[in-house]
Design a protein around this motif. Sequence first.
Motif, PDB file in Angstrom:
ATOM      1  N   GLY A 160      30.652  62.527  39.065  1.00 34.26           N
ATOM      2  CA  GLY A 160      31.725  61.980  38.249  1.00 34.26           C
ATOM      3  C   GLY A 160      32.677  61.147  39.084  1.00 34.26           C
ATOM      4  N   ILE A 161      33.147  60.029  38.544  1.00 31.92           N
ATOM      5  CA  ILE A 161      34.099  59.172  39.248  1.00 31.92           C
ATOM      6  C   ILE A 161      35.318  58.945  38.362  1.00 31.92           C
ATOM      7  CG2 ILE A 161      32.309  58.046  40.619  1.00 31.92           C
ATOM      8  CD1 ILE A 161      32.522  55.636  38.771  1.00 31.92           C
ATOM      9  N   SER A 162      36.462  58.810  39.008  1.00 32.85           N
ATOM     10  CA  SER A 162      37.712  58.563  38.293  1.00 32.85           C
ATOM     11  C   SER A 162      38.651  57.798  39.209  1.00 32.85           C
ATOM     12  CB  SER A 162      38.358  59.880  37.849  1.00 32.85           C
ATOM     13  OG  SER A 162      38.607  60.707  38.975  1.00 32.85           O
ATOM     14  N   LEU A 163      39.679  57.198  38.619  1.00 34.10           N
ATOM     15  CA  LEU A 163      40.678  56.473  39.409  1.00 34.10           C
ATOM     16  C   LEU A 163      41.728  57.434  39.927  1.00 34.10           C
ATOM     17  CD1 LEU A 163      41.530  53.187  37.459  1.00 34.10           C
ATOM     18  CD2 LEU A 163      40.036  53.455  39.437  1.00 34.10           C
ATOM     19  N   SER A 164      42.213  57.144  41.115  1.00 29.85           N
ATOM     20  CA  SER A 164      43.353  57.909  41.632  1.00 29.85           C
ATOM     21  C   SER A 164      44.572  57.621  40.764  1.00 29.85           C
ATOM     22  CB  SER A 164      43.637  57.513  43.079  1.00 29.85           C
ATOM     23  OG  SER A 164      43.954  56.134  43.160  1.00 29.85           O
ATOM     24  N   SER A 165      45.516  58.538  40.742  1.00 31.66           N
ATOM     25  CA  SER A 165      46.667  58.407  39.846  1.00 31.66           C
ATOM     26  C   SER A 165      47.635  57.310  40.269  1.00 31.66           C
ATOM     27  CB  SER A 165      47.423  59.736  39.773  1.00 31.66           C
ATOM     28  OG  SER A 165      47.829  60.140  41.077  1.00 31.66           O
ATOM     29  N   ASP A 166      47.670  56.988  41.576  1.00 28.11           N
ATOM     30  CA  ASP A 166      48.604  55.963  42.033  1.00 28.11           C
ATOM     31  C   ASP A 166      47.907  54.613  42.128  1.00 28.11           C
ATOM     32  OD1 ASP A 166      46.952  56.805  44.018  1.00 28.11           O
ATOM     33  OD2 ASP A 166      48.435  56.662  45.618  1.00 28.11           O
ATOM     34  N   GLY A 167      48.709  53.558  42.183  1.00 24.14           N
ATOM     35  CA  GLY A 167      48.179  52.211  42.279  1.00 24.14           C
ATOM     36  C   GLY A 167      48.593  51.385  41.074  1.00 24.14           C
ATOM     37  N   SER A 168      48.516  50.073  41.212  1.00 19.63           N
ATOM     38  CA  SER A 168      48.798  49.166  40.103  1.00 19.63           C
ATOM     39  C   SER A 168      47.813  48.005  40.180  1.00 19.63           C
ATOM     40  CB  SER A 168      50.241  48.636  40.175  1.00 19.63           C
ATOM     41  OG  SER A 168      50.458  47.956  41.395  1.00 19.63           O
ATOM     42  N   LEU A 169      47.486  47.445  39.025  1.00 23.70           N
ATOM     43  CA  LEU A 169      46.466  46.413  38.953  1.00 23.70           C
ATOM     44  C   LEU A 169      46.930  45.145  39.654  1.00 23.70           C
ATOM     45  CD1 LEU A 169      43.731  45.498  37.858  1.00 23.70           C
ATOM     46  CD2 LEU A 169      44.896  44.838  35.739  1.00 23.70           C
ATOM     47  N   THR A 170      46.216  44.747  40.676  1.00 26.33           N
ATOM     48  CA  THR A 170      46.511  43.525  41.415  1.00 26.33           C
ATOM     49  C   THR A 170      45.202  42.761  41.640  1.00 26.33           C
ATOM     50  OG1 THR A 170      46.261  44.660  43.547  1.00 26.33           O
ATOM     51  CG2 THR A 170      48.483  44.527  42.618  1.00 26.33           C
ATOM     52  N   VAL A 171      45.303  41.455  41.700  1.00 20.77           N
ATOM     53  CA  VAL A 171      44.144  40.603  41.969  1.00 20.77           C
ATOM     54  C   VAL A 171      44.520  39.649  43.090  1.00 20.77           C
ATOM     55  CG1 VAL A 171      42.563  38.870  41.022  1.00 20.77           C
ATOM     56  CG2 VAL A 171      43.329  40.755  39.597  1.00 20.77           C
ATOM     57  N   PRO A 172      43.668  39.471  44.088  1.00 15.98           N
ATOM     58  CA  PRO A 172      43.979  38.556  45.192  1.00 15.98           C
ATOM     59  C   PRO A 172      44.257  37.138  44.692  1.00 15.98           C
ATOM     60  CG  PRO A 172      42.036  39.876  45.698  1.00 15.98           C
ATOM     61  CD  PRO A 172      42.359  40.125  44.256  1.00 15.98           C
ATOM     62  N   ASP A 173      45.085  36.418  45.424  1.00 16.99           N
ATOM     63  CA  ASP A 173      45.426  35.046  45.054  1.00 16.99           C
ATOM     64  C   ASP A 173      44.260  34.088  45.265  1.00 16.99           C
ATOM     65  OD1 ASP A 173      47.974  35.802  44.358  1.00 16.99           O
ATOM     66  OD2 ASP A 173      48.799  35.423  46.363  1.00 16.99           O
ATOM     67  N   GLU A 174      43.366  34.418  46.211  1.00 17.96           N
ATOM     68  CA  GLU A 174      42.261  33.512  46.484  1.00 17.96           C
ATOM     69  C   GLU A 174      41.158  33.653  45.431  1.00 17.96           C
ATOM     70  OE1 GLU A 174      41.458  37.260  48.984  1.00 17.96           O
ATOM     71  OE2 GLU A 174      43.182  35.986  48.485  1.00 17.96           O
ATOM     72  N   ILE A 175      40.191  32.766  45.486  1.00 14.92           N
ATOM     73  CA  ILE A 175      39.054  32.806  44.570  1.00 14.92           C
ATOM     74  C   ILE A 175      38.273  34.094  44.788  1.00 14.92           C
ATOM     75  CG2 ILE A 175      36.837  31.726  44.014  1.00 14.92           C
ATOM     76  CD1 ILE A 175      38.110  29.033  44.610  1.00 14.92           C
ATOM     77  N   ILE A 176      37.980  34.806  43.707  1.00 11.39           N
ATOM     78  CA  ILE A 176      37.284  36.094  43.825  1.00 11.39           C
ATOM     79  C   ILE A 176      35.777  35.892  43.658  1.00 11.39           C
ATOM     80  CG2 ILE A 176      39.303  37.287  42.903  1.00 11.39           C
ATOM     81  CD1 ILE A 176      37.620  37.825  40.378  1.00 11.39           C
ATOM     82  N   ASP A 177      35.015  36.829  44.155  1.00  7.44           N
ATOM     83  CA  ASP A 177      33.566  36.832  43.997  1.00  7.44           C
ATOM     84  C   ASP A 177      33.235  36.881  42.505  1.00  7.44           C
ATOM     85  OD1 ASP A 177      30.862  37.514  43.769  1.00  7.44           O
ATOM     86  OD2 ASP A 177      30.889  38.742  45.586  1.00  7.44           O
ATOM     87  N   PRO A 178      32.401  35.957  42.002  1.00  9.42           N
ATOM     88  CA  PRO A 178      32.105  35.967  40.561  1.00  9.42           C
ATOM     89  C   PRO A 178      31.449  37.252  40.079  1.00  9.42           C
ATOM     90  CG  PRO A 178      30.624  34.475  41.737  1.00  9.42           C
ATOM     91  CD  PRO A 178      31.711  34.861  42.700  1.00  9.42           C
ATOM     92  N   ASN A 179      30.814  38.001  41.001  1.00  9.59           N
ATOM     93  CA  ASN A 179      30.189  39.259  40.599  1.00  9.59           C
ATOM     94  C   ASN A 179      31.200  40.375  40.364  1.00  9.59           C
ATOM     95  OD1 ASN A 179      27.413  38.460  40.589  1.00  9.59           O
ATOM     96  ND2 ASN A 179      27.428  38.475  42.815  1.00  9.59           N
ATOM     97  N   THR A 180      32.489  40.120  40.619  1.00  8.08           N
ATOM     98  CA  THR A 180      33.526  41.119  40.346  1.00  8.08           C
ATOM     99  C   THR A 180      34.310  40.825  39.066  1.00  8.08           C
ATOM    100  OG1 THR A 180      35.260  39.985  41.621  1.00  8.08           O
ATOM    101  CG2 THR A 180      33.785  41.456  42.843  1.00  8.08           C
ATOM    102  N   ILE A 181      33.970  39.743  38.376  1.00  6.14           N
ATOM    103  CA  ILE A 181      34.740  39.347  37.195  1.00  6.14           C
ATOM    104  C   ILE A 181      34.718  40.429  36.119  1.00  6.14           C
ATOM    105  CG2 ILE A 181      34.834  37.730  35.253  1.00  6.14           C
ATOM    106  CD1 ILE A 181      33.996  35.526  37.145  1.00  6.14           C
ATOM    107  N   HIS A 182      33.555  40.989  35.845  1.00  5.11           N
ATOM    108  CA  HIS A 182      33.465  42.009  34.797  1.00  5.11           C
ATOM    109  C   HIS A 182      34.287  43.248  35.155  1.00  5.11           C
ATOM    110  CE1 HIS A 182      29.551  40.405  32.764  1.00  5.11           C
ATOM    111  NE2 HIS A 182      30.645  39.840  32.290  1.00  5.11           N
ATOM    112  N   SER A 183      34.320  43.604  36.434  1.00  8.44           N
ATOM    113  CA  SER A 183      35.131  44.753  36.860  1.00  8.44           C
ATOM    114  C   SER A 183      36.606  44.481  36.616  1.00  8.44           C
ATOM    115  CB  SER A 183      34.884  45.048  38.345  1.00  8.44           C
ATOM    116  OG  SER A 183      33.528  45.291  38.600  1.00  8.44           O
ATOM    117  N   CYS A 184      37.065  43.289  36.978  1.00  9.22           N
ATOM    118  CA  CYS A 184      38.471  42.930  36.794  1.00  9.22           C
ATOM    119  C   CYS A 184      38.871  42.993  35.317  1.00  9.22           C
ATOM    120  CB  CYS A 184      38.732  41.524  37.330  1.00  9.22           C
ATOM    121  SG  CYS A 184      38.552  41.326  39.109  1.00  9.22           S
ATOM    122  N   ILE A 185      38.050  42.382  34.473  1.00  8.41           N
ATOM    123  CA  ILE A 185      38.372  42.353  33.046  1.00  8.41           C
ATOM    124  C   ILE A 185      38.287  43.750  32.438  1.00  8.41           C
ATOM    125  CG2 ILE A 185      37.577  41.479  30.811  1.00  8.41           C
ATOM    126  CD1 ILE A 185      36.836  38.881  32.188  1.00  8.41           C
ATOM    127  N   GLY A 186      37.288  44.525  32.852  1.00  9.87           N
ATOM    128  CA  GLY A 186      37.162  45.886  32.329  1.00  9.87           C
ATOM    129  C   GLY A 186      38.384  46.734  32.646  1.00  9.87           C
TER     130      GLY A 186
END
Length: 449
Positions: A139-165
């Motif tokens: 089983g996997i889960s997110l840690s309770s701390d943290g906030s959604l951030t995205v790097p300013d530079e161009i991201i790997d296109p294979n991570t797009i679905h993860s970001c949107i999800g």
Amino acid sequence: MLEIQRAKEIKGTVVLPVNPDFFLLTLLIALASNRKTRITPVNNTPLITLFKESLSNQLDIKQEGDTCIVSPKPDGGSSFILLPYEVLPYRDFIVFLLLGLRKTVAFKNLSPKRLEAWQNQAALLGFTIESKQFDDATGISLSSDGSLTVPDEIIDPNTIHSCIGLAFGFREKLSFLSDHPFQSPLRHILPAFGYEVTIKSNYEKKDPLIRRLRFIAPKAVKKTETKLSFTISTDFSNVNTISISIDLPGDDILGAILFTAKSLVQRGQLILANVPLEPWSCATLNYIRKMRCNEGIQEERQTSFGSTGTAFLQSFKLVGHKMECTPLYQYYRQLPAIVTIATFAKGQSVFRGLEELRHETPDEIEQMLTCVLRMGGRHGEMPDGIVIDGAKQHDGFDLKETISAAANGACAVAGLKCNGKTYIEDLKIVQRWPSFQKILDSICIYKTG
């Protein structure tokens, strides 16, 4: 076990059955949206039944004829969800969506490499993924701390679905840069649920003098100055509780397999109906277009996942070509069909951008190369791809391994080109397409003697 024999002609019309992958995507988006949803058409194939059972602790699901009515559970459903990893489509989007909903997502056979890849993606977005063993499942889960951030530079296109999800699970706005236009079924189904998805090109016309210098002395101008980028923005902050109706298209994977069959046995005319016609569904067509195949396409209707219509192929010569499979999510689902065509093509074919497939256990590249060898082709490997030399002999073969419906199905239609009989394990094929054998028998005229 399927028994396939050589076909001398393929002709007729096949209406593609409903796409089970998009049925599952719709269930999960209905869960995240907390909206009652009517989905049509839906037939209770073994795979669709499996998806319903997997989400039975999250949604109330009722079947009425060919319509499936989905309602969120009043208490939000269980915080724990066990999913079937081997048949899970668009895994990055689904997993990160559920993590954003603060669910614990469990799999019985999650590979360490895939877990590490997801943890790296979560770290990119400002979170940590924690894992815990539950009997025979991870089983996997997110840690309770943290906030959604995205790097300013161009991201790997294979991570797009993860970001949107993840943004969807958190119901947040999100904006990021990519060097690939976002061609995905999410571009259609998310707006169908009322969510905003925009893609803006960042290309700007340069000063005429700079363009002239680039023409005269291209080396003097850095590549980064001309690289095209896109700003992808989504907004999941709006909440709409009105019930919604979703119309599903045909199964593009089965369409790719039947296009493969027609590419190998070109005598006769095969017409496919209810074919998804969006760019993300046309990987196989794009590959054979490189071989100068002229297809006939007619758009007929709009579904919640974009346009569908009829398509047929004209005769062409199978010749090897190169294909850059980036981003992988646009090619992955149809890759077995494409590789099968390459195995029967004259010359060499090269496929790059496949390194993500090394994260699975068993290695999915090795599985595809097993199919290439059984079909009589030769292959070479690169860190990020494969090279295939087309088969010289077209003899029947046996494939007793259960791989995936896409891979087993592609190998099955390869048998239509082979002398002698071919035997293919059909467990996953029947799970996804119970009428697969009947479809082949309805369009194939087999050689006798």
